[in-house]
Design a protein around this motif. Sequence first.
Motif, PDB file in Angstrom:
ATOM      1  N   MET A 186       0.743  -1.084   0.250  1.00  0.00           N
ATOM      2  CA  MET A 186      -0.048   0.422   0.307  1.00  0.00           C
ATOM      3  C   MET A 186       0.765   1.220  -0.096  1.00  0.00           C
ATOM      4  N   ALA A 187       2.211   0.877   0.333  1.00  0.00           N
ATOM      5  CA  ALA A 187       2.826   2.301   1.029  1.00  0.00           C
ATOM      6  C   ALA A 187       4.024   2.923  -0.107  1.00  0.00           C
ATOM      7  N   GLU A 188       4.054   1.786  -0.750  1.00  0.00           N
ATOM      8  CA  GLU A 188       5.477   1.360  -1.756  1.00  0.00           C
ATOM      9  C   GLU A 188       5.521   0.936  -3.332  1.00  0.00           C
ATOM     10  N   LEU A 189       4.065   0.500  -3.708  1.00  0.00           N
ATOM     11  CA  LEU A 189       3.149   0.172  -4.818  1.00  0.00           C
ATOM     12  C   LEU A 189       2.241   0.895  -5.381  1.00  0.00           C
ATOM     13  N   PRO A 190       1.640   2.267  -4.865  1.00  0.00           N
ATOM     14  CA  PRO A 190       0.406   2.526  -4.925  1.00  0.00           C
ATOM     15  C   PRO A 190      -0.087   2.475  -6.819  1.00  0.00           C
ATOM     16  N   GLU A 191       1.026   2.023  -7.309  1.00  0.00           N
ATOM     17  CA  GLU A 191       0.136   1.430  -8.669  1.00  0.00           C
ATOM     18  C   GLU A 191      -0.122   0.774  -9.200  1.00  0.00           C
ATOM     19  N   LEU A 192      -0.647  -0.130  -7.745  1.00  0.00           N
ATOM     20  CA  LEU A 192      -1.353  -1.318  -7.708  1.00  0.00           C
ATOM     21  C   LEU A 192      -2.577  -0.628  -8.484  1.00  0.00           C
ATOM     22  N   GLY A 193      -3.398  -1.512  -8.989  1.00  0.00           N
ATOM     23  CA  GLY A 193      -4.266  -1.848  -9.346  1.00  0.00           C
ATOM     24  C   GLY A 193      -4.723  -0.897 -10.957  1.00  0.00           C
ATOM     25  N   GLU A 194      -3.639  -0.426 -11.002  1.00  0.00           N
ATOM     26  CA  GLU A 194      -3.666   1.328 -12.636  1.00  0.00           C
ATOM     27  C   GLU A 194      -3.157   0.147 -13.779  1.00  0.00           C
ATOM     28  N   ALA A 195      -1.556   0.018 -13.121  1.00  0.00           N
ATOM     29  CA  ALA A 195      -0.555  -0.698 -14.423  1.00  0.00           C
ATOM     30  C   ALA A 195      -1.276  -2.095 -14.737  1.00  0.00           C
ATOM     31  N   ASN A 196      -0.510  -2.206 -15.761  1.00  0.00           N
ATOM     32  CA  ASN A 196      -0.713  -3.608 -16.519  1.00  0.00           C
ATOM     33  C   ASN A 196      -0.143  -4.682 -15.908  1.00  0.00           C
ATOM     34  N   ARG A 197      -0.276  -6.322 -15.900  1.00  0.00           N
ATOM     35  CA  ARG A 197       0.704  -7.339 -15.372  1.00  0.00           C
ATOM     36  C   ARG A 197       1.848  -6.629 -15.794  1.00  0.00           C
ATOM     37  N   GLN A 198       2.567  -6.152 -16.516  1.00  0.00           N
ATOM     38  CA  GLN A 198       3.687  -6.956 -17.195  1.00  0.00           C
ATOM     39  C   GLN A 198       4.478  -5.076 -16.273  1.00  0.00           C
ATOM     40  N   GLU A 199       3.750  -4.343 -16.215  1.00  0.00           N
ATOM     41  CA  GLU A 199       4.077  -3.012 -16.127  1.00  0.00           C
ATOM     42  C   GLU A 199       4.238  -3.214 -13.903  1.00  0.00           C
ATOM     43  N   ILE A 200       3.577  -3.593 -13.507  1.00  0.00           N
ATOM     44  CA  ILE A 200       3.778  -3.967 -12.203  1.00  0.00           C
ATOM     45  C   ILE A 200       4.520  -4.757 -12.154  1.00  0.00           C
ATOM     46  N   ALA A 201       4.814  -5.847 -12.821  1.00  0.00           N
ATOM     47  CA  ALA A 201       5.661  -7.015 -13.120  1.00  0.00           C
ATOM     48  C   ALA A 201       7.579  -6.487 -12.732  1.00  0.00           C
ATOM     49  N   LYS A 202       7.359  -5.288 -13.795  1.00  0.00           N
ATOM     50  CA  LYS A 202       8.752  -4.623 -13.656  1.00  0.00           C
ATOM     51  C   LYS A 202       8.904  -3.631 -12.726  1.00  0.00           C
ATOM     52  N   LEU A 203       7.866  -3.015 -11.904  1.00  0.00           N
ATOM     53  CA  LEU A 203       8.250  -2.359 -10.642  1.00  0.00           C
ATOM     54  C   LEU A 203       8.698  -2.722  -9.769  1.00  0.00           C
ATOM     55  N   ALA A 204       8.055  -3.824  -9.325  1.00  0.00           N
ATOM     56  CA  ALA A 204       8.526  -4.407  -8.251  1.00  0.00           C
ATOM     57  C   ALA A 204       9.759  -5.497  -8.869  1.00  0.00           C
ATOM     58  N   GLY A 205      10.248  -5.362  -9.891  1.00  0.00           N
ATOM     59  CA  GLY A 205      11.835  -6.497 -10.463  1.00  0.00           C
ATOM     60  C   GLY A 205      11.082  -8.227 -10.031  1.00  0.00           C
ATOM     61  N   GLY A 206       9.940  -8.029 -10.350  1.00  0.00           N
ATOM     62  CA  GLY A 206       8.958  -9.881 -10.536  1.00  0.00           C
ATOM     63  C   GLY A 206       9.606  -9.913 -11.844  1.00  0.00           C
ATOM     64  N   ALA A 207       9.681  -8.845 -12.857  1.00  0.00           N
ATOM     65  CA  ALA A 207       9.700  -9.660 -15.025  1.00  0.00           C
ATOM     66  C   ALA A 207      11.005 -10.093 -14.981  1.00  0.00           C
ATOM     67  N   PRO A 208      11.156 -11.365 -15.415  1.00  0.00           N
ATOM     68  CA  PRO A 208      12.051 -11.186 -16.321  1.00  0.00           C
ATOM     69  C   PRO A 208      12.139 -11.250 -17.312  1.00  0.00           C
ATOM     70  N   LEU A 209      13.563 -10.546 -17.373  1.00  0.00           N
ATOM     71  CA  LEU A 209      14.150  -9.831 -18.610  1.00  0.00           C
ATOM     72  C   LEU A 209      15.514 -10.493 -19.153  1.00  0.00           C
ATOM     73  N   ASN A 210      15.259 -10.606 -20.922  1.00  0.00           N
ATOM     74  CA  ASN A 210      16.151 -11.105 -21.555  1.00  0.00           C
ATOM     75  C   ASN A 210      17.329 -10.507 -21.728  1.00  0.00           C
ATOM     76  N   CYS A 211      17.525 -11.644 -22.844  1.00  0.00           N
ATOM     77  CA  CYS A 211      19.486 -11.184 -22.478  1.00  0.00           C
ATOM     78  C   CYS A 211      20.138 -12.265 -23.278  1.00  0.00           C
ATOM     79  N   ASP A 212      19.634 -11.775 -24.319  1.00  0.00           N
ATOM     80  CA  ASP A 212      19.723 -12.626 -25.967  1.00  0.00           C
ATOM     81  C   ASP A 212      20.913 -11.370 -26.692  1.00  0.00           C
TER      82      ASP A 212
END
Length: 323
Positions: free
Chosen positions: A214-240
């Motif tokens: 609630m305090a540090e991810l106010p974008e919850l519910g507003e961003a899409n699934r890819q954006e919210i994962a990147k904001l939290a550092g949980g999105a797998p990033l390519n290295c190709d």
Amino acid sequence: MTCAGVDVAKGHLDLAIRFGSEEVETHHFENSSHFENSSEGIAQLEELLCESDPERIVLEATGGYERPVSAALGAAGLPVAVVNPRQVRDFARATGRLAKTDEIDARVLALFGERIQPEIRPAPSKDQEVFSGLVARRRQLQKMKTAEQNRLGTTTSDAVRADIEEHLSFLEKRLAETERQIEMAVENSPLWREEKDLLCSVPGVGQKTAHVLMAELPELGEANRQEIAKLAGGAPLNCDSGQRRGRRSTWGGRASVRKALYMAALSATRCNRKIRAFYDRLVDRGKAKKTALVACMRKLLVIINTMMKNGTQWNPEYQASSA
């Protein structure tokens, strides 16, 4: 496009305004009583920017010194974008600007705003700032407590041991008081109370994790699934590169949110049957346990994001399909 860059230091502010492709006009306010990083200086800076009417004002996140400036400019209706310093530094190197001074940094920020056009976000409310500060303070107190407990286990001096135990007792009291203030802030806000109840309905998400989100991810519910994962550092990033397919990895994002989600995912693999089934499925396919746990963390975050967007409580059947 007219863009402004404000380099924020502890004692002073530097402003650069870029009028399209024209030269940058730079104002250096060091040692000026009218434009120090103070309430009076910020008010004068605000007046100057209102006259210039820029389309975007870019500041770097500087560990908290930028917050009074961005809050004041946002409250005045000015378009403020607070950006990651690493991105700006990489941009400066890419454009051949290797030197670094406060004046140069302000110019780079103005150019960054024009070329990259970072997203303009509304300034958090005063209540949100206070709540975020309390959650951050609880984390700081917990770190100090852990450090003192580690020292207590290694000291051989009775005098030092007594001093550490006294400090630990003080930290315990401060932690309890900070926790009380956080809970009171939530209870006094119907919106936050509803958000906390919604988050805590997810098996594996406890009250402290809910407070962090609630305090540090106010974008919850507003961003899409890819954006919210990147904001939290949980999105797998390519290295190709070319025919090479590198190993995907997760990094960046908001460290405090990522840590809270990791512990929530760890708990969810034990008490949340949907997350547990997902975890077992990944491990059975040969994924490393930590990789599977990070995937569970991302899935849990996407589910929570969907719940916040729809305003619905945890429903294992529905959430499993929507995630």
